[in-house]
Design an enzyme around this catalytic site. Structure first.
Site, short mmCIF file in Angstrom:
data_model
loop_
_atom_site.label_atom_id
_atom_site.label_comp_id
_atom_site.label_asym_id
_atom_site.label_seq_id
_atom_site.Cartn_x
_atom_site.Cartn_y
_atom_site.Cartn_z
N ARG A 190 0.82 -1.22 0.00
CA ARG A 190 0.00 0.00 0.00
C ARG A 190 0.85 1.27 0.00
NH1 ARG A 190 -3.73 2.74 4.36
NH2 ARG A 190 -5.53 3.41 3.12
N ILE A 218 -7.50 7.47 -0.63
CA ILE A 218 -7.40 6.03 -0.82
C ILE A 218 -8.21 5.38 0.31
CG2 ILE A 218 -5.22 5.99 0.48
CD1 ILE A 218 -4.32 3.64 -1.19
N SER A 219 -9.05 4.41 -0.04
CA SER A 219 -9.96 3.81 0.94
C SER A 219 -9.22 3.08 2.05
CB SER A 219 -10.92 2.83 0.25
OG SER A 219 -11.75 3.50 -0.66
N THR A 220 -9.90 2.88 3.17
CA THR A 220 -9.31 2.10 4.26
C THR A 220 -9.05 0.68 3.78
OG1 THR A 220 -11.46 1.37 5.08
CG2 THR A 220 -10.59 3.41 6.01
N PHE A 279 -17.64 7.39 1.36
CA PHE A 279 -16.84 7.54 0.15
C PHE A 279 -16.98 8.95 -0.38
CE2 PHE A 279 -17.01 2.96 0.22
CZ PHE A 279 -15.89 2.54 -0.48
#
Length: 238
Positions: free
Chosen positions: A55, A81-83, A226
């Protein structure tokens, strides 16, 4: 001249050792992160994919030290950037397999696409659509450096999907829509699955299944947050 070259070589070796040490540290942190996801995600293939994708290589340098915390990170241009747990959960919901053709709406930094690319393998392909050109370039660079040649990043507004390569086995939407866009339902293959966050301030992650007769079945999978989808089937620009 010889002295300069000798110093340069010495610095190169020193820098190379430092980078190797950092990569080992990041790998340890990634392992701990994935172990922490085991209570949320049961699919071992997803967990392995999460471990294989570094990541920290998909965030700006100033965010790298936070790459293995389970939280969203800024990637610029008002996007995040998403969890990791959200990425893993969405991949599990999609039931990705070798050979699947996937449409992703919202490339971001390319991290989610990389995880999905691990799951669909060399015989599958990810078509990822992003509307922000600097992020398209950032994602392409990240994916190329990591060797993901089964991902194509496209500069488009994703609210209309991407009909050129439709129908898709799976569709992953990483931005919240007011409703499920009809265009995406049409581009989903019979037997296919889509995962999409729906709502404005209060969003729900929805699993959409299209059966062999084209009937649509929806199932709520929990609350999420989101960034909004913009465009014809998204929210109006503020």
């Amino acid at each position: 001249m010889v002295l300069v070259n000798a110093i340069s070589e010495k610095d190169y070796i020193k820098d190379s050792r430092r980078r190797k040490k950092e990569e080992k540290e990041f790998e340890k942190l990634r392992k701990l992160l994935v172990e922490g996801l085991e209570d949320i995600v049961r699919d071992k293939k997803v967990l392995k994919a999460m471990f294989r994708v570094p990541r920290h290589r998909f965030v700006p340098e100033y965010e790298q030290r936070a790459a293995y915390t389970d939280r969203p990170l800024e990637i610029g241009h008002g996007q995040t950037i998403s969890t990791p747990h959200t990425v893993a959960l969405m991949c599990e919901i999609l039931e990705l397999s070798e050979g699947h053709k996937v449409l992703e709406i919202g490339t971001g930094s390319g991290y989610n696409a990389a995880v999905m690319a691990e799951l669909v393998g060399k015989t599958g392909h990810i078509y990822s659509v992003e509307r922000i050109e600097p992020l398209v370039n950032f994602a392409r660079k990240n994916l190329e450096q990591m060797g993901y040649d089964n991902v194509t990043v496209l500069l488009e507004n994703g609210s209309m999907g991407y009909p050129r390569y439709a129908p898709y086995d799976r569709i992953a939407v990483t931005c919240a829509a007011p409703t499920i866009p009809k265009a995406l339902l049409e581009q989903l293959k019979p037997g296919g699955i889509m995962v999409i966050p729906v709502g404005d301030y209060s969003q729900e992650l929805i699993r959409v299944k299209k059966d062999s007769n084209g009937n649509i079945y929806k199932k709520r999978k929990g609350e999420v947050i989101f960034v909004p989808m913009l465009g014809r089937h998204g929210f109006p620009r503020s």
